[in-house]
Scaffold this motif. Structure first.
Motif, PDB file in Angstrom:
ATOM      1  N   VAL A   1     -17.378 -23.384   2.016  1.00  0.00           N
ATOM      2  CA  VAL A   1     -16.755 -24.003   3.190  1.00  0.00           C
ATOM      3  C   VAL A   1     -16.150 -22.934   4.105  1.00  0.00           C
ATOM      4  N   ALA A   2     -15.516 -21.936   3.487  1.00  0.00           N
ATOM      5  CA  ALA A   2     -14.904 -20.852   4.267  1.00  0.00           C
ATOM      6  C   ALA A   2     -14.768 -19.617   3.395  1.00  0.00           C
ATOM      7  N   GLU A   3     -14.777 -18.467   4.073  1.00  0.00           N
ATOM      8  CA  GLU A   3     -14.603 -17.202   3.351  1.00  0.00           C
ATOM      9  C   GLU A   3     -13.767 -16.281   4.216  1.00  0.00           C
ATOM     10  N   ALA A   4     -12.806 -15.612   3.625  1.00  0.00           N
ATOM     11  CA  ALA A   4     -11.976 -14.660   4.369  1.00  0.00           C
ATOM     12  C   ALA A   4     -11.817 -13.407   3.532  1.00  0.00           C
ATOM     13  N   ARG A   5     -11.805 -12.277   4.223  1.00  0.00           N
ATOM     14  CA  ARG A   5     -11.776 -10.996   3.508  1.00  0.00           C
ATOM     15  C   ARG A   5     -10.762 -10.063   4.161  1.00  0.00           C
ATOM     16  N   GLU A   6     -10.005  -9.363   3.356  1.00  0.00           N
ATOM     17  CA  GLU A   6      -9.040  -8.390   3.858  1.00  0.00           C
ATOM     18  C   GLU A   6      -9.246  -7.068   3.132  1.00  0.00           C
ATOM     19  N   SER A   7      -9.514  -6.012   3.886  1.00  0.00           N
ATOM     20  CA  SER A   7      -9.667  -4.684   3.274  1.00  0.00           C
ATOM     21  C   SER A   7      -8.291  -4.100   2.964  1.00  0.00           C
ATOM     22  N   PHE A   8      -8.254  -3.135   2.065  1.00  0.00           N
ATOM     23  CA  PHE A   8      -6.996  -2.437   1.798  1.00  0.00           C
ATOM     24  C   PHE A   8      -7.295  -0.967   1.521  1.00  0.00           C
ATOM     25  N   LYS A   9      -6.228  -0.191   1.455  1.00  0.00           N
ATOM     26  CA  LYS A   9      -6.336   1.269   1.412  1.00  0.00           C
ATOM     27  C   LYS A   9      -6.832   1.792   0.056  1.00  0.00           C
ATOM     28  N   GLN A  10      -7.707   2.814   0.131  1.00  0.00           N
ATOM     29  CA  GLN A  10      -8.140   3.537  -1.065  1.00  0.00           C
ATOM     30  C   GLN A  10      -7.318   4.828  -1.130  1.00  0.00           C
ATOM     31  N   ILE A  11      -6.858   5.168  -2.316  1.00  0.00           N
ATOM     32  CA  ILE A  11      -6.015   6.366  -2.458  1.00  0.00           C
ATOM     33  C   ILE A  11      -6.724   7.368  -3.363  1.00  0.00           C
ATOM     34  N   PHE A  12      -6.896   8.589  -2.846  1.00  0.00           N
ATOM     35  CA  PHE A  12      -7.598   9.643  -3.619  1.00  0.00           C
ATOM     36  C   PHE A  12      -6.673  10.855  -3.758  1.00  0.00           C
ATOM     37  N   PRO A  13      -5.734  10.840  -4.730  1.00  0.00           N
ATOM     38  CA  PRO A  13      -4.741  11.922  -4.812  1.00  0.00           C
ATOM     39  C   PRO A  13      -5.343  13.290  -5.151  1.00  0.00           C
ATOM     40  N   LYS A  14      -6.415  13.301  -5.939  1.00  0.00           N
ATOM     41  CA  LYS A  14      -7.076  14.550  -6.341  1.00  0.00           C
ATOM     42  C   LYS A  14      -8.568  14.260  -6.463  1.00  0.00           C
ATOM     43  N   PRO A  15      -9.418  15.290  -6.471  1.00  0.00           N
ATOM     44  CA  PRO A  15     -10.848  15.014  -6.676  1.00  0.00           C
ATOM     45  C   PRO A  15     -11.087  14.236  -7.976  1.00  0.00           C
ATOM     46  N   GLY A  16     -11.849  13.163  -7.867  1.00  0.00           N
ATOM     47  CA  GLY A  16     -12.153  12.357  -9.060  1.00  0.00           C
ATOM     48  C   GLY A  16     -11.090  11.325  -9.419  1.00  0.00           C
ATOM     49  N   TRP A  17      -9.942  11.340  -8.705  1.00  0.00           N
ATOM     50  CA  TRP A  17      -8.879  10.362  -8.962  1.00  0.00           C
ATOM     51  C   TRP A  17      -8.973   9.249  -7.918  1.00  0.00           C
ATOM     52  N   VAL A  18      -8.851   8.008  -8.356  1.00  0.00           N
ATOM     53  CA  VAL A  18      -8.878   6.869  -7.429  1.00  0.00           C
ATOM     54  C   VAL A  18      -7.756   5.894  -7.804  1.00  0.00           C
ATOM     55  N   GLU A  19      -6.954   5.529  -6.807  1.00  0.00           N
ATOM     56  CA  GLU A  19      -5.828   4.618  -7.048  1.00  0.00           C
ATOM     57  C   GLU A  19      -5.763   3.533  -5.969  1.00  0.00           C
ATOM     58  N   HIS A  20      -5.061   2.446  -6.287  1.00  0.00           N
ATOM     59  CA  HIS A  20      -4.703   1.410  -5.313  1.00  0.00           C
ATOM     60  C   HIS A  20      -3.215   1.146  -5.458  1.00  0.00           C
ATOM     61  N   ASP A  21      -2.582   0.792  -4.354  1.00  0.00           N
ATOM     62  CA  ASP A  21      -1.195   0.331  -4.431  1.00  0.00           C
ATOM     63  C   ASP A  21      -1.240  -1.153  -4.812  1.00  0.00           C
ATOM     64  N   PRO A  22      -0.647  -1.545  -5.964  1.00  0.00           N
ATOM     65  CA  PRO A  22      -0.694  -2.957  -6.382  1.00  0.00           C
ATOM     66  C   PRO A  22      -0.166  -3.918  -5.313  1.00  0.00           C
ATOM     67  N   GLU A  23       0.839  -3.456  -4.529  1.00  0.00           N
ATOM     68  CA  GLU A  23       1.366  -4.309  -3.454  1.00  0.00           C
ATOM     69  C   GLU A  23       0.295  -4.563  -2.390  1.00  0.00           C
ATOM     70  N   ASP A  24      -0.527  -3.557  -2.109  1.00  0.00           N
ATOM     71  CA  ASP A  24      -1.642  -3.724  -1.156  1.00  0.00           C
ATOM     72  C   ASP A  24      -2.620  -4.774  -1.672  1.00  0.00           C
ATOM     73  N   ILE A  25      -2.893  -4.706  -2.978  1.00  0.00           N
ATOM     74  CA  ILE A  25      -3.806  -5.684  -3.591  1.00  0.00           C
ATOM     75  C   ILE A  25      -3.240  -7.089  -3.416  1.00  0.00           C
ATOM     76  N   TRP A  26      -1.950  -7.234  -3.709  1.00  0.00           N
ATOM     77  CA  TRP A  26      -1.313  -8.551  -3.638  1.00  0.00           C
ATOM     78  C   TRP A  26      -1.243  -9.062  -2.194  1.00  0.00           C
ATOM     79  N   HIS A  27      -0.812  -8.194  -1.261  1.00  0.00           N
ATOM     80  CA  HIS A  27      -0.698  -8.645   0.144  1.00  0.00           C
ATOM     81  C   HIS A  27      -2.062  -9.012   0.729  1.00  0.00           C
ATOM     82  N   SER A  28      -3.080  -8.197   0.438  1.00  0.00           N
ATOM     83  CA  SER A  28      -4.417  -8.492   0.982  1.00  0.00           C
ATOM     84  C   SER A  28      -4.972  -9.791   0.368  1.00  0.00           C
ATOM     85  N   THR A  29      -4.641 -10.040  -0.896  1.00  0.00           N
ATOM     86  CA  THR A  29      -5.076 -11.287  -1.546  1.00  0.00           C
ATOM     87  C   THR A  29      -4.416 -12.487  -0.885  1.00  0.00           C
TER      88      THR A  29
END
Length: 495
Positions: free
Chosen positions: A29-57
């Motif tokens: 019926v409907a679809e909505a999508r919200e992108s959020f920030k990718q965090i790369f503190p060092k080569p090979g490291w990947v993180e997300h801010d949990p608050e970003d995940i929650w707010h975008s959801t």
């Protein structure tokens, strides 16, 4: 169940959070999508801010309701599907995370895994979990957070912290901290659950130094997980009756309910799952044996899984890293301007090689370049590589299963690319079926929640509402297919 009722499916992915509203006919019926920030503190490291995940959801949930022109009170139940293995640890009282979420793609725990391999623990881990000892899975990530976040282990032992993958975290936030649960499919990706028993394993928790007190309760995938509370834009008391990891959810959403049915999701990575029924098929070729799902009052359903870490992400890299085109969808048009790659091969091992090679240290390679090579050849080589990686996985699955796979169902963003789908059918020598609704990951969560809430009676009803969009038939001759695979294998040797 009144016809004005709908199912809400939350699909929390690696780069965006989506919400889909589904009606009783299985229609989107409907679809909505919200992108959020990718965090790369060092080569090979990947993180997300949990608050970003929650707010975008939350934003995607609100937007989907607006687009569907319905109120939250018309939602019969909520289903959650999520990027798996990504894990976070948070405070039981405040809900605040002690560290960023460590994402499935992150390789920082390579050393932890190497130490366990040297200590000859891999065989035992694989026997209990069906997984290979790799930084991909959650256990070593939780161990890292507990060791590196200030006073985290001390607080964990004192019962002040809880942990979970994204499904558990979203459930916690949706229910205002009243529900700390997961389902068997997500738990089977942590490397802490025994897939034979469906429960947390003492020996594994000890090995990774993870106190059981921080882990969620494991439930069937269509269990009653909790009720919404304190959201504001939705009433309290809406049941959350489906939780399932994204790849298992796509298998369920593709109605691959029988042993021998398979699907490939073309997302950031590509993921191939094959339903093996009530039987755990042990792979001789380093594929994963995993829990597909467990329905209430039924036995567990298992699957074989393999995938490439980089699939759609390779197209994003051509777009953002090399600037070859403006939109990801433009890759098909560009690739079609040439007949073939003129010998250009691209092995997109940008974050290591996944199944069935498991070479985390491997890096990407483009070879066979000449003065005549254009960006169109590189675009075409990228699409070919996306399809060829999946052939490696599916051929291996057939060997493990001991019988031929009948067809492959496809979904995910890149499944809309006709050229890529035809390549997939040709290189595999199997017809490829694309459903009408490519959002099968969200559909799986919707179907699961709907079964849990009695919105749909049983899986037979789900089979009746699922529809095909297009079938890609094999056009390539066997000889040409063999030659193509040989060129690919040569390129892999060079990585």
């Amino acid at each position: 169940m009144s016809s004005s009722s709908f199912i809400m499916a939350i699909d929390q992915g690696t780069t965006s959070s989506r919400t889909c509203i589904v009606n009783q006919a299985g229609g989107l019926v409907a679809e909505a999508r919200e992108s959020f920030k990718q965090i790369f503190p060092k080569p090979g490291w990947v993180e997300h801010d949990p608050e970003d995940i929650w707010h975008s959801t939350q934003r995607s949930m609100r937007l989907a309701l607006e687009k569907a022109k319905i109120s939250g009170s018309q939602i019969a139940a909520i289903g959650i599907t999520n990027q798996r293995e990504t894990v976070m640890v948070w405070d039981r009282k405040t809900g605040k995370s002690v560290y960023n979420a460590i994402v499935w793609q992150c390789r920082r725990t390579q050393e932890i895994c190497e130490k366990l391999k040297k200590a000859k623990k891999e065989k035992m881990i694989t026997a209990k979990t069906g997984l290979v000892l790799d930084p991909y899975f959650s256990a070593s990530k939780i161990q890292w957070i507990l060791k590196n976040a200030p006073k985290a282990m001390q607080k964990a032992r004192a019962g002040q912290l809880v942990a979970g993958n994204v499904d558990t975290y979203l459930l916690w936030r949706l229910t205002a901290g009243t529900s700390h649960k997961t389902d068997v499919s997500n738990a089977s990706r942590t490397m802490l659950m025994n897939i034979h028993t469906g429960w947390w394993d003492e020996e594994l928790m000890k090995l990774f130094n993870v106190p059981q007190g921080i882990l969620p309760e494991i439930c069937p995938s269509n269990a009653d997980f909790g009720r919404t509370q304190g959201l504001g834009f939705m009433p309290d008391g809406i049941p959350i009756t489906g939780m399932i990891g994204d790849q298992q959810s796509a298998l369920f959403g593709q109605i691959c309910f029988e042993a021998g049915e398979s699907k490939c999701t073309f997302g950031t990575g590509s993921f191939v799952l094959l339903n093996t029924g009530k039987k755990i098929v042990k792979s001789k070729n380093k594929l994963l044996s995993t829990v597909a799902w467990k329905l209430k009052n039924e036995e567990m359903t298992y699957a074989l899984e393999g995938g490439a870490f980089v699939c759609g992400a390779a197209v994003q890299w051509l777009r953002d890293g090399l600037g070859l085109f403006q939109q990801s969808a433009d890759v098909e048009k560009l690739a079609k301007t040439v007949e073939d790659t003129q010998g250009v091969e691209f092995v997109p091992a940008l974050t290591g090689l996944g199944a069935p090679h498991w070479q985390p240290e491997a890096r990407g390679l483009i070879c066979g370049l000449t003065r005549g090579t254009t960006k169109a050849h590189i675009a075409r080589a990228t699409l070919e590589a996306m399809a060829l990686q999946n052939v490696d996985v599916l051929v291996t699955m057939q060997k493990d299963l001991g019988k031929k796979i009948k067809t492959l169902k496809v979904d995910g963003g890149a499944a809309a690319n006709d050229l890529l789908m035809q390549m997939q059918a040709d290189y595999l020598g199997l017809n490829v079926i694309r459903p009408q609704n490519l959002e099968t990951t969200a559909m799986g969560a919707a179907f699961m929640a709907g079964l849990g809430a009695g919105f749909w009676k049983d899986v037979k009803q789900l089979k009746r509402i699922w529809k095909t969009n297009k079938e890609f038939k094999v056009k390539m001759q066997l000889k040409a297919r063999k030659e193509r695979m040989q060129r690919w294998e040569k390129a892999l040797e060079r990585v």
